[in-house]
Design a protein around this motif. Sequence first.
Motif, PDB file in Angstrom:
ATOM      1  N   ARG A  49      -1.581 -50.266  15.762  1.00 30.77           N
ATOM      2  CA  ARG A  49      -1.645 -51.502  16.540  1.00 30.77           C
ATOM      3  C   ARG A  49      -3.036 -51.686  17.168  1.00 30.77           C
ATOM      4  O   ARG A  49      -3.489 -52.814  17.377  1.00 30.77           O
ATOM      5  CB  ARG A  49      -0.563 -51.506  17.635  1.00 30.77           C
ATOM      6  N   GLY A  50      -3.710 -50.580  17.436  1.00 30.23           N
ATOM      7  CA  GLY A  50      -5.082 -50.681  17.923  1.00 30.23           C
ATOM      8  C   GLY A  50      -5.997 -51.286  16.882  1.00 30.23           C
ATOM      9  O   GLY A  50      -6.860 -52.121  17.191  1.00 30.23           O
ATOM     10  N   LEU A  51      -5.802 -50.895  15.619  1.00 28.50           N
ATOM     11  CA  LEU A  51      -6.598 -51.476  14.541  1.00 28.50           C
ATOM     12  C   LEU A  51      -6.340 -52.975  14.419  1.00 28.50           C
ATOM     13  O   LEU A  51      -7.255 -53.757  14.154  1.00 28.50           O
ATOM     14  CB  LEU A  51      -6.288 -50.773  13.224  1.00 28.50           C
ATOM     15  N   ALA A  52      -5.095 -53.385  14.643  1.00 32.25           N
ATOM     16  CA  ALA A  52      -4.776 -54.819  14.609  1.00 32.25           C
ATOM     17  C   ALA A  52      -5.571 -55.567  15.678  1.00 32.25           C
ATOM     18  O   ALA A  52      -6.090 -56.663  15.428  1.00 32.25           O
ATOM     19  CB  ALA A  52      -3.271 -55.017  14.820  1.00 32.25           C
ATOM     20  N   GLU A  53      -5.683 -54.968  16.861  1.00 31.61           N
ATOM     21  CA  GLU A  53      -6.444 -55.606  17.939  1.00 31.61           C
ATOM     22  C   GLU A  53      -7.932 -55.671  17.611  1.00 31.61           C
ATOM     23  O   GLU A  53      -8.588 -56.707  17.802  1.00 31.61           O
ATOM     24  CB  GLU A  53      -6.249 -54.839  19.250  1.00 31.61           C
ATOM     25  N   ILE A  54      -8.473 -54.552  17.117  1.00 32.04           N
ATOM     26  CA  ILE A  54      -9.890 -54.508  16.753  1.00 32.04           C
ATOM     27  C   ILE A  54     -10.204 -55.580  15.709  1.00 32.04           C
ATOM     28  O   ILE A  54     -11.192 -56.320  15.823  1.00 32.04           O
ATOM     29  CB  ILE A  54     -10.251 -53.112  16.204  1.00 32.04           C
ATOM     30  N   SER A  55      -9.356 -55.671  14.694  1.00 30.22           N
ATOM     31  CA  SER A  55      -9.564 -56.651  13.618  1.00 30.22           C
ATOM     32  C   SER A  55      -9.498 -58.074  14.159  1.00 30.22           C
ATOM     33  O   SER A  55     -10.326 -58.927  13.809  1.00 30.22           O
ATOM     34  CB  SER A  55      -8.507 -56.465  12.526  1.00 30.22           C
ATOM     35  N   ARG A  56      -8.508 -58.334  15.005  1.00 27.96           N
ATOM     36  CA  ARG A  56      -8.298 -59.675  15.560  1.00 27.96           C
ATOM     37  C   ARG A  56      -9.544 -60.156  16.295  1.00 27.96           C
ATOM     38  O   ARG A  56     -10.010 -61.291  16.116  1.00 27.96           O
ATOM     39  CB  ARG A  56      -7.099 -59.612  16.511  1.00 27.96           C
ATOM     40  N   ASP A  62     -21.821 -56.681   6.101  1.00 20.29           N
ATOM     41  CA  ASP A  62     -21.104 -57.210   7.264  1.00 20.29           C
ATOM     42  C   ASP A  62     -21.495 -56.439   8.529  1.00 20.29           C
ATOM     43  O   ASP A  62     -20.767 -55.569   9.000  1.00 20.29           O
ATOM     44  CB  ASP A  62     -19.594 -57.130   7.030  1.00 20.29           C
ATOM     45  N   ILE A  63     -22.650 -56.770   9.094  1.00 23.97           N
ATOM     46  CA  ILE A  63     -23.110 -56.087  10.304  1.00 23.97           C
ATOM     47  C   ILE A  63     -22.135 -56.291  11.453  1.00 23.97           C
ATOM     48  O   ILE A  63     -21.834 -55.359  12.212  1.00 23.97           O
ATOM     49  CB  ILE A  63     -24.521 -56.592  10.702  1.00 23.97           C
ATOM     50  N   VAL A  64     -21.616 -57.504  11.611  1.00 26.39           N
ATOM     51  CA  VAL A  64     -20.701 -57.809  12.721  1.00 26.39           C
ATOM     52  C   VAL A  64     -19.476 -56.895  12.674  1.00 26.39           C
ATOM     53  O   VAL A  64     -19.107 -56.249  13.660  1.00 26.39           O
ATOM     54  CB  VAL A  64     -20.263 -59.289  12.693  1.00 26.39           C
ATOM     55  N   GLY A  65     -18.840 -56.827  11.518  1.00 28.23           N
ATOM     56  CA  GLY A  65     -17.641 -56.018  11.393  1.00 28.23           C
ATOM     57  C   GLY A  65     -17.903 -54.532  11.593  1.00 28.23           C
ATOM     58  O   GLY A  65     -17.131 -53.830  12.258  1.00 28.23           O
ATOM     59  N   GLY A  94     -16.589 -63.497  13.489  1.00 31.08           N
ATOM     60  CA  GLY A  94     -17.186 -63.689  12.182  1.00 31.08           C
ATOM     61  C   GLY A  94     -17.183 -62.490  11.261  1.00 31.08           C
ATOM     62  O   GLY A  94     -17.802 -62.530  10.190  1.00 31.08           O
ATOM     63  N   ALA A  95     -16.490 -61.420  11.634  1.00 31.86           N
ATOM     64  CA  ALA A  95     -16.448 -60.233  10.785  1.00 31.86           C
ATOM     65  C   ALA A  95     -15.573 -60.462   9.562  1.00 31.86           C
ATOM     66  O   ALA A  95     -14.634 -61.255   9.588  1.00 31.86           O
ATOM     67  CB  ALA A  95     -15.926 -59.036  11.584  1.00 31.86           C
ATOM     68  N   ASP A  96     -15.878 -59.744   8.494  1.00 31.89           N
ATOM     69  CA  ASP A  96     -15.060 -59.752   7.277  1.00 31.89           C
ATOM     70  C   ASP A  96     -13.823 -58.886   7.528  1.00 31.89           C
ATOM     71  O   ASP A  96     -13.955 -57.706   7.874  1.00 31.89           O
ATOM     72  CB  ASP A  96     -15.873 -59.184   6.119  1.00 31.89           C
ATOM     73  N   PRO A  97     -12.608 -59.430   7.370  1.00 36.96           N
ATOM     74  CA  PRO A  97     -11.403 -58.629   7.622  1.00 36.96           C
ATOM     75  C   PRO A  97     -11.361 -57.319   6.838  1.00 36.96           C
ATOM     76  O   PRO A  97     -10.831 -56.315   7.332  1.00 36.96           O
ATOM     77  CB  PRO A  97     -10.269 -59.560   7.176  1.00 36.96           C
ATOM     78  N   LEU A  98     -11.925 -57.305   5.624  1.00 39.72           N
ATOM     79  CA  LEU A  98     -11.880 -56.105   4.791  1.00 39.72           C
ATOM     80  C   LEU A  98     -12.683 -54.948   5.395  1.00 39.72           C
ATOM     81  O   LEU A  98     -12.406 -53.781   5.105  1.00 39.72           O
ATOM     82  CB  LEU A  98     -12.384 -56.413   3.378  1.00 39.72           C
ATOM     83  N   THR A  99     -13.680 -55.267   6.224  1.00 38.80           N
ATOM     84  CA  THR A  99     -14.482 -54.205   6.837  1.00 38.80           C
ATOM     85  C   THR A  99     -13.613 -53.278   7.679  1.00 38.80           C
ATOM     86  O   THR A  99     -13.861 -52.073   7.746  1.00 38.80           O
ATOM     87  CB  THR A  99     -15.591 -54.819   7.718  1.00 38.80           C
ATOM     88  N   PHE A 100     -12.555 -53.823   8.266  1.00 35.40           N
ATOM     89  CA  PHE A 100     -11.738 -53.030   9.191  1.00 35.40           C
ATOM     90  C   PHE A 100     -10.789 -52.069   8.478  1.00 35.40           C
ATOM     91  O   PHE A 100     -10.189 -51.209   9.120  1.00 35.40           O
ATOM     92  CB  PHE A 100     -10.988 -53.953  10.154  1.00 35.40           C
TER      93      PHE A 100
END
Length: 338
Positions: free
Chosen positions: A222-229, A185-188, A235-241
């Motif tokens: 909450r910052g991680l929530a923003e980054i993931s969103r 997952d390069i994007v994530g 197109g990132a895989d949610p698990l990467t975060f």
Amino acid sequence: MKQKIAVLGAGSWGSILANVLVENGHDVKLYTNSEPQAQELNEKHTNEHYIHDFTYPEALVATTDMRDAVKDAAAVLFVVPTNVTRLVAKQLAEVLRDINTRPLVIHASKGLELGSHKRISEVIAEEIPADLRSGLVVLSGPSHAEEVAKKDITLITAASDDIENAKTVQNLFMNNYLRIYTNTDIVGVEMGAAFKNIIAIGAGALHGLGYGDDAKAALMTRGLAEISRLGIAFGADPLTFIGLSGVGDLIVTCTSVHSRNWRAGNQLGQGKGLQEVIDNMGMVIEGVNTCKAAYELAEQKNIEMPITEAIYHVLYDGKDIKDEIALLMEREGKAELD
């Protein structure tokens, strides 16, 4: 197996990754555009502006000649600031055409290109066509050059569309203190690496203002929530975060004095102006430009990123940090997982 590796960029991370490769038995040439820096590395085996009290092995050779660095290299590692990635990639493409070789291209920088908002691998791929490289790999994760220099235990990720290329990088770098995991997952991986620098500025600002651990934990979560969103929207895989290049990199960057972005935020929290902070740092603060990119991408995708927006207003609109924190706390209540 011993291989020749070229490392482009002799800052803290570039020079320490070059050191790792030498210690792993590879033939490494470290490219810098600074003749005094190359001379210091070759004669004194130090790089004092970036890494204090550290001696590099004599086998590590620095050069200001990119052609010399890249000739016969099996892999070329980019570790340059985001704002010069495109320029260096163009220069490398010219060299590769001239010497007719196709190395594996790796990058270990963190950020987005200002203006285009493109990920670093996208910039490199645009400037170095596929016929000039055997593959493209991203190397990222929770890592400080100062700690890798001391051989502290460090785990990071090698990401590529081609898992075999990721495994090649894993084998190049892995040893008894640096462990590499692979990912496709390069994007994530790239987005986690870039956007955590924004949150680190916020974490430093909270420290500078005197806030405690509760506030810092809230900001990171909450910052991680923003980054993931935002990453998922591209197109990132949610698990990467929740992996090394997501929550792992976020933790290390938001809690360490080694982080330039944290130190920048800390100074902002103490009341210093942005230009003064930039002048004091003497090195690139990637989160400043990345914040602008994330703010504009969030607007483009209509994604809610209130922390990023608040930090943007402080950095670019001259808003008061305390006022922005108050606005964040006074927002209407919502469900945590929305």
